[in-house]
Motif scaffolding. Structure first.
Motif, PDB file in Angstrom:
ATOM      1  N   ALA A   1      -2.573   7.555  -2.920  1.00  0.00           N
ATOM      2  CA  ALA A   1      -1.886   8.513  -2.064  1.00  0.00           C
ATOM      3  C   ALA A   1      -1.726   7.982  -0.651  1.00  0.00           C
ATOM      4  O   ALA A   1      -1.214   8.667   0.211  1.00  0.00           O
ATOM      5  N   GLY A   2      -2.185   6.783  -0.423  1.00  0.00           N
ATOM      6  CA  GLY A   2      -1.998   6.195   0.895  1.00  0.00           C
ATOM      7  C   GLY A   2      -2.957   6.759   1.930  1.00  0.00           C
ATOM      8  O   GLY A   2      -2.757   6.628   3.122  1.00  0.00           O
ATOM      9  N   VAL A   3      -4.012   7.398   1.462  1.00  0.00           N
ATOM     10  CA  VAL A   3      -4.979   7.980   2.374  1.00  0.00           C
ATOM     11  C   VAL A   3      -6.129   7.009   2.502  1.00  0.00           C
ATOM     12  O   VAL A   3      -6.939   6.872   1.612  1.00  0.00           O
ATOM     13  N   ARG A   4      -6.164   6.302   3.622  1.00  0.00           N
ATOM     14  CA  ARG A   4      -7.210   5.315   3.729  1.00  0.00           C
ATOM     15  C   ARG A   4      -8.256   5.692   4.756  1.00  0.00           C
ATOM     16  O   ARG A   4      -9.416   5.438   4.596  1.00  0.00           O
ATOM     17  N   ASP A   5      -7.811   6.311   5.798  1.00  0.00           N
ATOM     18  CA  ASP A   5      -8.751   6.634   6.855  1.00  0.00           C
ATOM     19  C   ASP A   5      -8.871   8.147   7.001  1.00  0.00           C
ATOM     20  O   ASP A   5      -8.065   8.811   7.634  1.00  0.00           O
ATOM     21  N   LEU A   6      -9.929   8.673   6.401  1.00  0.00           N
ATOM     22  CA  LEU A   6     -10.105  10.117   6.361  1.00  0.00           C
ATOM     23  C   LEU A   6     -10.277  10.686   7.768  1.00  0.00           C
ATOM     24  O   LEU A   6      -9.781  11.751   8.099  1.00  0.00           O
TER      25      LEU A   6
ATOM     26  N   GLU B   1       0.858  -1.181   0.000  1.00  0.00           N
ATOM     27  CA  GLU B   1       0.000   0.000   0.000  1.00  0.00           C
ATOM     28  C   GLU B   1       0.892   1.227   0.000  1.00  0.00           C
ATOM     29  O   GLU B   1       1.936   1.244   0.648  1.00  0.00           O
ATOM     30  N   ALA B   2       0.447   2.242  -0.744  1.00  0.00           N
ATOM     31  CA  ALA B   2       1.296   3.417  -0.949  1.00  0.00           C
ATOM     32  C   ALA B   2       1.799   4.010   0.367  1.00  0.00           C
ATOM     33  O   ALA B   2       2.939   4.454   0.466  1.00  0.00           O
ATOM     34  N   ALA B   3       0.938   3.962   1.389  1.00  0.00           N
ATOM     35  CA  ALA B   3       1.312   4.578   2.666  1.00  0.00           C
ATOM     36  C   ALA B   3       2.576   3.949   3.256  1.00  0.00           C
ATOM     37  O   ALA B   3       3.298   4.585   4.004  1.00  0.00           O
ATOM     38  N   TYR B   4       2.835   2.691   2.920  1.00  0.00           N
ATOM     39  CA  TYR B   4       4.009   2.010   3.467  1.00  0.00           C
ATOM     40  C   TYR B   4       5.207   2.074   2.528  1.00  0.00           C
ATOM     41  O   TYR B   4       6.300   1.672   2.881  1.00  0.00           O
ATOM     42  N   LEU B   5       4.947   2.516   1.311  1.00  0.00           N
ATOM     43  CA  LEU B   5       5.915   2.296   0.243  1.00  0.00           C
ATOM     44  C   LEU B   5       7.254   2.967   0.478  1.00  0.00           C
ATOM     45  O   LEU B   5       8.287   2.325   0.403  1.00  0.00           O
ATOM     46  N   ALA B   6       7.230   4.254   0.715  1.00  0.00           N
ATOM     47  CA  ALA B   6       8.502   4.979   0.732  1.00  0.00           C
ATOM     48  C   ALA B   6       8.800   5.548   2.108  1.00  0.00           C
ATOM     49  O   ALA B   6       9.347   6.627   2.243  1.00  0.00           O
ATOM     50  N   ARG B   7       8.409   4.803   3.129  1.00  0.00           N
ATOM     51  CA  ARG B   7       8.690   5.293   4.490  1.00  0.00           C
ATOM     52  C   ARG B   7      10.166   5.227   4.799  1.00  0.00           C
ATOM     53  O   ARG B   7      10.683   6.001   5.573  1.00  0.00           O
ATOM     54  N   GLU B   8      10.809   4.212   4.242  1.00  0.00           N
ATOM     55  CA  GLU B   8      12.234   4.043   4.512  1.00  0.00           C
ATOM     56  C   GLU B   8      13.010   4.027   3.206  1.00  0.00           C
ATOM     57  O   GLU B   8      12.458   3.665   2.161  1.00  0.00           O
ATOM     58  N   PHE B   9      14.290   4.367   3.297  1.00  0.00           N
ATOM     59  CA  PHE B   9      15.129   4.335   2.092  1.00  0.00           C
ATOM     60  C   PHE B   9      15.144   2.924   1.511  1.00  0.00           C
ATOM     61  O   PHE B   9      14.931   2.716   0.326  1.00  0.00           O
ATOM     62  N   ALA B  10      15.398   1.942   2.378  1.00  0.00           N
ATOM     63  CA  ALA B  10      15.367   0.549   1.944  1.00  0.00           C
ATOM     64  C   ALA B  10      14.009  -0.040   2.301  1.00  0.00           C
ATOM     65  O   ALA B  10      13.631  -0.073   3.468  1.00  0.00           O
ATOM     66  N   THR B  11      13.264  -0.454   1.305  1.00  0.00           N
ATOM     67  CA  THR B  11      11.952  -1.062   1.551  1.00  0.00           C
ATOM     68  C   THR B  11      12.158  -2.333   2.375  1.00  0.00           C
ATOM     69  O   THR B  11      12.960  -3.186   1.987  1.00  0.00           O
TER      70      THR B  11
ATOM     71  N   LYS C   1      15.057   8.463  -4.682  1.00  0.00           N
ATOM     72  CA  LYS C   1      15.137   9.490  -3.661  1.00  0.00           C
ATOM     73  C   LYS C   1      13.726   9.742  -3.173  1.00  0.00           C
ATOM     74  O   LYS C   1      12.838  10.042  -3.966  1.00  0.00           O
ATOM     75  N   ARG C   2      13.567   9.599  -1.875  1.00  0.00           N
ATOM     76  CA  ARG C   2      12.273   9.954  -1.318  1.00  0.00           C
ATOM     77  C   ARG C   2      12.257  11.466  -1.152  1.00  0.00           C
ATOM     78  O   ARG C   2      13.304  12.094  -0.974  1.00  0.00           O
ATOM     79  N   TRP C   3      11.066  12.062  -1.223  1.00  0.00           N
ATOM     80  CA  TRP C   3      10.970  13.512  -1.114  1.00  0.00           C
ATOM     81  C   TRP C   3       9.767  13.856  -0.242  1.00  0.00           C
ATOM     82  O   TRP C   3       8.890  13.017   0.014  1.00  0.00           O
ATOM     83  N   GLN C   4       9.756  15.123   0.207  1.00  0.00           N
ATOM     84  CA  GLN C   4       8.690  15.569   1.092  1.00  0.00           C
ATOM     85  C   GLN C   4       8.433  17.037   0.798  1.00  0.00           C
ATOM     86  O   GLN C   4       9.356  17.787   0.477  1.00  0.00           O
TER      87      GLN C   4
ATOM     88  N   PRO D   1      -2.739  23.793   5.784  1.00  0.00           N
ATOM     89  CA  PRO D   1      -1.473  23.111   5.537  1.00  0.00           C
ATOM     90  C   PRO D   1      -1.656  21.753   4.853  1.00  0.00           C
ATOM     91  O   PRO D   1      -2.652  21.063   5.079  1.00  0.00           O
ATOM     92  N   VAL D   2      -0.724  21.422   4.013  1.00  0.00           N
ATOM     93  CA  VAL D   2      -0.741  20.124   3.341  1.00  0.00           C
ATOM     94  C   VAL D   2       0.671  19.562   3.351  1.00  0.00           C
ATOM     95  O   VAL D   2       1.645  20.301   3.190  1.00  0.00           O
ATOM     96  N   GLU D   3       0.752  18.248   3.617  1.00  0.00           N
ATOM     97  CA  GLU D   3       2.050  17.566   3.585  1.00  0.00           C
ATOM     98  C   GLU D   3       1.996  16.449   2.573  1.00  0.00           C
ATOM     99  O   GLU D   3       1.140  15.579   2.662  1.00  0.00           O
ATOM    100  N   VAL D   4       2.904  16.494   1.638  1.00  0.00           N
ATOM    101  CA  VAL D   4       2.908  15.507   0.564  1.00  0.00           C
ATOM    102  C   VAL D   4       4.259  14.794   0.586  1.00  0.00           C
ATOM    103  O   VAL D   4       5.286  15.412   0.874  1.00  0.00           O
ATOM    104  N   ALA D   5       4.239  13.486   0.313  1.00  0.00           N
ATOM    105  CA  ALA D   5       5.511  12.754   0.274  1.00  0.00           C
ATOM    106  C   ALA D   5       5.467  11.701  -0.832  1.00  0.00           C
ATOM    107  O   ALA D   5       4.387  11.302  -1.280  1.00  0.00           O
ATOM    108  N   GLY D   6       6.636  11.251  -1.249  1.00  0.00           N
ATOM    109  CA  GLY D   6       6.666  10.235  -2.303  1.00  0.00           C
ATOM    110  C   GLY D   6       8.088   9.861  -2.670  1.00  0.00           C
ATOM    111  O   GLY D   6       9.021  10.056  -1.895  1.00  0.00           O
ATOM    112  N   TYR D   7       8.217   9.287  -3.875  1.00  0.00           N
ATOM    113  CA  TYR D   7       9.531   8.869  -4.350  1.00  0.00           C
ATOM    114  C   TYR D   7       9.771   9.403  -5.753  1.00  0.00           C
ATOM    115  O   TYR D   7       8.814   9.760  -6.463  1.00  0.00           O
TER     116      TYR D   7
END
Ligand code: MTE
Ligand code: MO
Length: 532
Positions: free
Chosen positions: A384-389, A125-135, A468-471, A405-411
């Motif tokens: 976008a990994g948004v499951r629980d509104l 699931e996207a929410a878990y995808l890029a939390r860490e540098f190494a999956t 590269k993960r980004w925020q 405010p909005v916070e966006v993250a990805g790879y």
């Protein structure tokens, strides 16, 4: 030829995998496949059917449902099944089915979204995808064309890799030998399926054939193994990139390294890629400090950094250096890209196999202030990994004076070792852009690495094979802009990346639409709606 002899099924059974003269049946015909086994592109996998009907296997290996394969098989026909063993409809009496080859597949993590179970195709699931540098290994996407071969832990050191050179010379290495005789390297590298984000292309343009991946058919790991180039040299390869190869040697560009897995999957890379001193092509046995998990190729796989993951053959058992590309379907008939108009029956021979990957990026999570009503597009929400509104809204967001405010993250990732140098984000549908913060850089990964990770510095080539993960932190409903217009149009969040060659992504999928839905790399978009 009806004058051919008839055989009882009991006699066919005797020609099993150990008999030295394997037979199979298909329909009411009997085939002696002894000579075919050596030539079979899938190696001895065909022996699984020996002594029995091959038909149930062909239901799994659907690639065989092609006229040229049937023609080949026909040439090995030696007779028919005896009438005494045929039922009323002329089919051989039931054999009680074959064993389910997927029964021994490993259990998968619940956080993987399963696209197909048999064979297993699953993405985190996207929410878990890029939390860490190494999956983490258990979250790494899984793309299997068949079942997972079974290799016992005790047998693994004896696992054999055969290497065949252009002159026909064959050398075999056990895994133990690879581990102990060659220098071990650690290479951080992304694997990405050519079908990553295919569902984006389907949604924005039209139907595509293939697994409808979200943005998760990509993961990053630190691979441990020996260099393919070192092993090829050791096996005696003296042509290829050798300066001063004799005139009789074929130019290296015309040679290919064919890689074959235990379950018959196969692909190839050009020899210069394998021999490139900074190419970091690995025969890998470790992943993020652990042995390869079964789903990812235990006990040995190829890892071809910067290239489409289809070339990183798992459960690797055979390497052939040849003047031909792999004859496999996955090399010649699958991972290619056609024009938007080339549907129907594309001319496969016209284009090269996908190898080096283009640039892409994706949004894996969006968090917005408490005024958010919904993500209008459910699938975009999932992407976008948004499951629980509710979970979002309950967070104590403080409205900034500027807006919500909005916070966006990805790879972001580019192939060929090209480093990601910039990530552009827009939270207003592309009217204004800003740069995201890049969370990973090679120097940071290595210099600040924990003790156990320091060795990566030594091993890594000068190219960047990782993502590269980004925020990005910004404002929705920006008070300095026309708010009614913003409310009316909702908020489309966009990302696009730039690599060290200044390649960037196409704005839309229309122009790169292809019937197979490969390389869906357009700007990634997620839409959110606010309340007020
Ligand atoms: N190797 C074997 N032996 N069998 C396969 O089905 N799938 C390929 C490649 N190597 C495959 C294989 C494809 S298309 C991809 S995208 C990657 O493995 C997926 O690797 P992963 O499952 O470790 O993520
Ligand atoms: Mo793939």
């Amino acid at each position: 030829d009806p004058s051919l002899p008839r055989f009882r099924l009991a006699d066919v059974r005797k020609h099993d995998a150990n008999s030295g003269s394997p037979w199979v049946t298909s329909g009411d015909k009997v085939y002696d496949i002894t000579d075919w086994v050596a030539a079979h592109p899938g190696g001895d996998v065909i022996l699984q059917a020996a002594g029995h009907s091959i038909d149930p296997y062909w239901a799994i290996f659907t690639i065989h449902k092609a006229p040229h394969v049937l023609q080949v098989l026909e040439s090995y026909c030696i007779g028919f099944v005896d009438k005494a063993d045929l039922d009323d409809s002329g089919k051989p009496l039931a054999e009680g089915g074959i064993e389910d080859p997927f029964a021994t597949d490993p259990k998968r993590d619940e956080r993987l979204t399963v696209l197909t179970q048999k064979p297993c195709n699953a993405e985190p699931e996207a929410a878990y995808l890029a939390r860490e540098f190494a999956t983490p290994n258990e979250l790494f996407y899984v793309r299997n064309h068949m079942w997972v071969p079974v290799v016992d832990v005790e047998e693994a050191p004896k696992h054999e890799l055969t290497v065949e050179l252009p002159d026909g010379e064959v050398r075999a290495y056990t895994l133990e030998e690879l581990r102990t005789r060659f220098k071990i390297h650690h290479v951080p590298a992304v694997l990405q399926c050519s079908g990553n984000r295919r569902s984006d292309m389907t949604k924005s343009v039209g139907p595509t054939n293939g697994l409808q991946w979200g943005a998760g058919a990509i993961s990053n790991a630190v691979w441990e193994g020996v260099l393919l180039k070192d092993v090829l040299r050791d096996a005696g390869l003296r042509t290829g990139d050798d300066v001063g190869a004799t005139e009789d040697d074929p130019p290296s560009d015309s040679l290919h390294v064919q890689l074959t897995g235990m379950e018959a999957y196969a692909a190839s890379i050009p020899l210069p890629v394998a021999m490139d001193a900074r190419g970091d092509v690995l025969l890998a046995f470790g992943m993020n400090g652990k042995p390869l998990p079964r789903d990812h190729g235990y006990p040995l796989r190829a890892v071809v950094p910067g290239y489409v993951a289809a070339r990183s053959v798992k459960w690797l058992s055979r390497i052939v250096v040849s003047d031909e590309e792999s004859a496999s379907q996955w090399q010649r008939r699958d991972y290619k890209l056609f024009g938007p108009n080339e549907g129907g029956k594309p001319n496969w021979d016209r284009y090269p196999a996908i190898q080096e990957m283009p640039i892409t990026s994706a949004i894996t999570s969006v968090l917005v202030g408490k005024d958010v009503k919904s993500c209008t597009d459910k699938s975009a929400r999932a992407a976008a990994g948004v499951r629980d509104l509710k979970d979002w809204q309950d967070k104590n967001w403080v409205d900034s004076p500027k807006g919500t405010p909005v916070e966006v993250a990805g790879y972001a990732y580019s192939g060929g070792g090209r480093e990601i140098v910039r990530v552009d984000v827009s939270v207003d549908g592309g009217r204004t852009w800003d740069q995201a913060e890049l969370l990973d850089s090679p120097s940071r990964n290595y210099d600040d690495a924990e003790e156990t990770q320091k060795k990566y510095v030594v091993a890594r080539g000068r190219r960047d094979w990782a993502w590269k993960r980004w925020q990005y932190k910004g404002v929705l409903l920006d008070k300095s802009l026309d708010q009614s217009l913003q409310r009316e149009q909702g908020h489309e969040i966009l990302v696009k990346a730039v690599d060290s060659a200044y390649n960037t992504q196409p704005e839309h999928h229309d122009g790169i639409y292809n019937v197979r839905g490969n390389l869906a790399t357009a700007w990634h978009r997620v839409r959110v709606q606010t309340n007020d």
